[in-house]
Motif scaffolding. Structure first.
Motif, PDB file in Angstrom:
ATOM      1  N   VAL A  77      51.655  14.336  16.479  1.00  0.00           N
ATOM      2  CA  VAL A  77      51.396  12.898  16.361  1.00  0.00           C
ATOM      3  C   VAL A  77      50.197  12.644  15.450  1.00  0.00           C
ATOM      4  CG1 VAL A  77      50.584  10.883  17.662  1.00  0.00           C
ATOM      5  CG2 VAL A  77      52.536  12.214  18.497  1.00  0.00           C
ATOM      6  N   ALA A  78      49.154  13.461  15.587  1.00  0.00           N
ATOM      7  CA  ALA A  78      47.956  13.282  14.747  1.00  0.00           C
ATOM      8  C   ALA A  78      48.316  13.433  13.265  1.00  0.00           C
ATOM      9  CB  ALA A  78      46.880  14.285  15.139  1.00  0.00           C
ATOM     10  N   THR A  79      49.155  14.401  12.954  1.00  0.00           N
ATOM     11  CA  THR A  79      49.585  14.603  11.563  1.00  0.00           C
ATOM     12  C   THR A  79      50.368  13.390  11.065  1.00  0.00           C
ATOM     13  OG1 THR A  79      49.676  16.996  11.887  1.00  0.00           O
ATOM     14  CG2 THR A  79      50.918  16.100  10.034  1.00  0.00           C
ATOM     15  N   LEU A  80      51.239  12.870  11.914  1.00  0.00           N
ATOM     16  CA  LEU A  80      52.043  11.705  11.541  1.00  0.00           C
ATOM     17  C   LEU A  80      51.170  10.449  11.394  1.00  0.00           C
ATOM     18  CD1 LEU A  80      55.161  12.398  13.764  1.00  0.00           C
ATOM     19  CD2 LEU A  80      55.043  12.526  11.260  1.00  0.00           C
ATOM     20  N   GLN A  81      50.138  10.337  12.219  1.00  0.00           N
ATOM     21  CA  GLN A  81      49.216   9.209  12.093  1.00  0.00           C
ATOM     22  C   GLN A  81      48.421   9.313  10.790  1.00  0.00           C
ATOM     23  OE1 GLN A  81      47.358   9.592  16.076  1.00  0.00           O
ATOM     24  NE2 GLN A  81      47.885   7.424  16.372  1.00  0.00           N
ATOM     25  N   THR A  82      47.959  10.509  10.467  1.00  0.00           N
ATOM     26  CA  THR A  82      47.214  10.724   9.222  1.00  0.00           C
ATOM     27  C   THR A  82      48.082  10.392   8.007  1.00  0.00           C
ATOM     28  OG1 THR A  82      45.859  12.424  10.257  1.00  0.00           O
ATOM     29  CG2 THR A  82      45.960  12.434   7.853  1.00  0.00           C
ATOM     30  N   ALA A  83      49.380  10.711   8.108  1.00  0.00           N
ATOM     31  CA  ALA A  83      50.315  10.423   7.017  1.00  0.00           C
ATOM     32  C   ALA A  83      50.669   8.942   6.941  1.00  0.00           C
ATOM     33  CB  ALA A  83      51.593  11.251   7.191  1.00  0.00           C
ATOM     34  N   GLY A  84      50.270   8.169   7.949  1.00  0.00           N
ATOM     35  CA  GLY A  84      50.560   6.740   7.960  1.00  0.00           C
ATOM     36  C   GLY A  84      51.940   6.385   8.491  1.00  0.00           C
ATOM     37  N   PHE A  85      52.566   7.314   9.232  1.00  0.00           N
ATOM     38  CA  PHE A  85      53.916   7.081   9.750  1.00  0.00           C
ATOM     39  C   PHE A  85      53.931   6.523  11.165  1.00  0.00           C
ATOM     40  CE2 PHE A  85      56.241  10.362   6.879  1.00  0.00           C
ATOM     41  CZ  PHE A  85      56.065   9.523   5.797  1.00  0.00           C
ATOM     42  N   ILE A  86      52.867   6.785  11.915  1.00  0.00           N
ATOM     43  CA  ILE A  86      52.773   6.320  13.301  1.00  0.00           C
ATOM     44  C   ILE A  86      51.455   5.573  13.466  1.00  0.00           C
ATOM     45  CG2 ILE A  86      52.470   7.039  15.696  1.00  0.00           C
ATOM     46  CD1 ILE A  86      54.293   9.342  15.232  1.00  0.00           C
ATOM     47  N   ALA A  87      51.519   4.480  14.212  1.00  0.00           N
ATOM     48  CA  ALA A  87      50.310   3.722  14.553  1.00  0.00           C
ATOM     49  C   ALA A  87      50.177   3.712  16.065  1.00  0.00           C
ATOM     50  CB  ALA A  87      50.404   2.298  14.024  1.00  0.00           C
ATOM     51  N   GLY A  88      48.945   3.734  16.528  1.00  0.00           N
ATOM     52  CA  GLY A  88      48.686   3.698  17.956  1.00  0.00           C
ATOM     53  C   GLY A  88      48.025   2.387  18.353  1.00  0.00           C
ATOM     54  N   ALA A  89      48.382   1.898  19.524  1.00  0.00           N
ATOM     55  CA  ALA A  89      47.782   0.681  20.077  1.00  0.00           C
ATOM     56  C   ALA A  89      47.498   0.938  21.554  1.00  0.00           C
ATOM     57  CB  ALA A  89      48.732  -0.505  19.922  1.00  0.00           C
ATOM     58  N   SER A  90      46.504   0.266  22.092  1.00  0.00           N
ATOM     59  CA  SER A  90      46.166   0.427  23.507  1.00  0.00           C
ATOM     60  C   SER A  90      47.336   0.017  24.389  1.00  0.00           C
ATOM     61  CB  SER A  90      44.945  -0.427  23.860  1.00  0.00           C
ATOM     62  OG  SER A  90      43.819   0.053  23.187  1.00  0.00           O
ATOM     63  N   HIS A  91      47.530   0.787  25.440  1.00  0.00           N
ATOM     64  CA  HIS A  91      48.555   0.473  26.437  1.00  0.00           C
ATOM     65  C   HIS A  91      48.154  -0.830  27.114  1.00  0.00           C
ATOM     66  CE1 HIS A  91      51.067   0.820  30.003  1.00  0.00           C
ATOM     67  NE2 HIS A  91      51.743   1.777  29.389  1.00  0.00           N
ATOM     68  N   PRO A  92      49.078  -1.769  27.326  1.00  0.00           N
ATOM     69  CA  PRO A  92      48.713  -3.072  27.887  1.00  0.00           C
ATOM     70  C   PRO A  92      48.182  -3.019  29.317  1.00  0.00           C
ATOM     71  CG  PRO A  92      51.097  -2.891  27.619  1.00  0.00           C
ATOM     72  CD  PRO A  92      50.492  -1.672  26.988  1.00  0.00           C
ATOM     73  N   THR A  93      48.580  -1.998  30.097  1.00  0.00           N
ATOM     74  CA  THR A  93      48.129  -1.944  31.490  1.00  0.00           C
ATOM     75  C   THR A  93      47.299  -0.714  31.815  1.00  0.00           C
ATOM     76  OG1 THR A  93      50.187  -0.856  32.170  1.00  0.00           O
ATOM     77  CG2 THR A  93      50.114  -3.275  32.301  1.00  0.00           C
ATOM     78  N   ASP A  94      47.272   0.273  30.930  1.00  0.00           N
ATOM     79  CA  ASP A  94      46.524   1.504  31.174  1.00  0.00           C
ATOM     80  C   ASP A  94      45.740   1.852  29.917  1.00  0.00           C
ATOM     81  OD1 ASP A  94      45.506   4.001  31.720  1.00  0.00           O
ATOM     82  OD2 ASP A  94      47.416   4.872  32.357  1.00  0.00           O
ATOM     83  N   GLY A  95      44.482   1.462  29.881  1.00  0.00           N
ATOM     84  CA  GLY A  95      43.648   1.650  28.708  1.00  0.00           C
ATOM     85  C   GLY A  95      43.430   3.101  28.321  1.00  0.00           C
ATOM     86  N   ARG A  96      43.782   4.047  29.209  1.00  0.00           N
ATOM     87  CA  ARG A  96      43.622   5.463  28.887  1.00  0.00           C
ATOM     88  C   ARG A  96      44.734   5.961  27.971  1.00  0.00           C
ATOM     89  NH1 ARG A  96      44.049   7.646  34.689  1.00  0.00           N
ATOM     90  NH2 ARG A  96      45.555   5.959  34.625  1.00  0.00           N
ATOM     91  N   GLN A  97      45.815   5.218  27.890  1.00  0.00           N
ATOM     92  CA  GLN A  97      46.965   5.651  27.102  1.00  0.00           C
ATOM     93  C   GLN A  97      47.078   4.864  25.801  1.00  0.00           C
ATOM     94  OE1 GLN A  97      50.720   6.223  29.007  1.00  0.00           O
ATOM     95  NE2 GLN A  97      49.786   6.311  31.039  1.00  0.00           N
TER      96      GLN A  97
END
Length: 150
Positions: A77-97
């Motif tokens: 996932v980190a590689t895909l995020q660095t490549a700009g293919f995946i974006a992460g957002a805070s989980h709406p009910t669990d801030g740890r995810q």
């Protein structure tokens, strides 16, 4: 204990099943070759396909579905995020995810690469199959779909 169909003498159907399995593997490899050098690994493509089909998800859920450790999936996932293919957002009910989703750039990349593989397949079918044979292939698709339908 009785013998399975595969243990018994080869029947035309078991022979066809074995040939179809091998042929589909060869076709998959040929289609993968059309993606070109420097593209993503099979595991990265699998993750992108999973998110595209199933929608936004977490690293933990991806790891479970793909049958790998969370740490391994985290690296993918980190590689895909660095490549700009995946974006992460805070989980709406669990801030740890973090909820992972495909970026617009990734969706464009997927569309482009699918088109390249489909173009290769069309050109190859036109070059190697007669119009009557092309129709037979098109007709067989419905039968093959029934094999994978639940």
């Amino acid at each position: 204990m009785g013998k399975s169909t595969l243990d018994s003498e080869a029947t035309p159907l078991s022979t066809a099943a074995a040939e179809l399995r091998v042929l589909l593997g060869q076709l998959r490899r040929r289609l993968r070759e059309q993606a070109g050098p420097g593209d993503l690994t099979a595991s990265q493509i699998s993750v992108l396909g999973r998110i595209e089909r199933d929608g936004p998800t977490t690293v933990t859920a991806l790891a479970q579905i793909e049958g790998v450790r969370s740490q391994s999936m985290g690296a993918t996932v980190a590689t895909l995020q660095t490549a700009g293919f995946i974006a992460g957002a805070s989980h709406p009910t669990d801030g740890r995810q973090t909820i992972l989703s495909l970026t617009p750039a990734c969706r464009a990349w997927i569309k482009k690469h699918r088109a390249q593989r489909e173009d290769w397949l069309v050109r190859t079918m036109q070059a190697k199959l007669s119009p009557a044979e092309q129709k037979k292939v098109a007709d067989a698709i419905g039968l093959l779909k029934r094999l994978v339908d639940p």
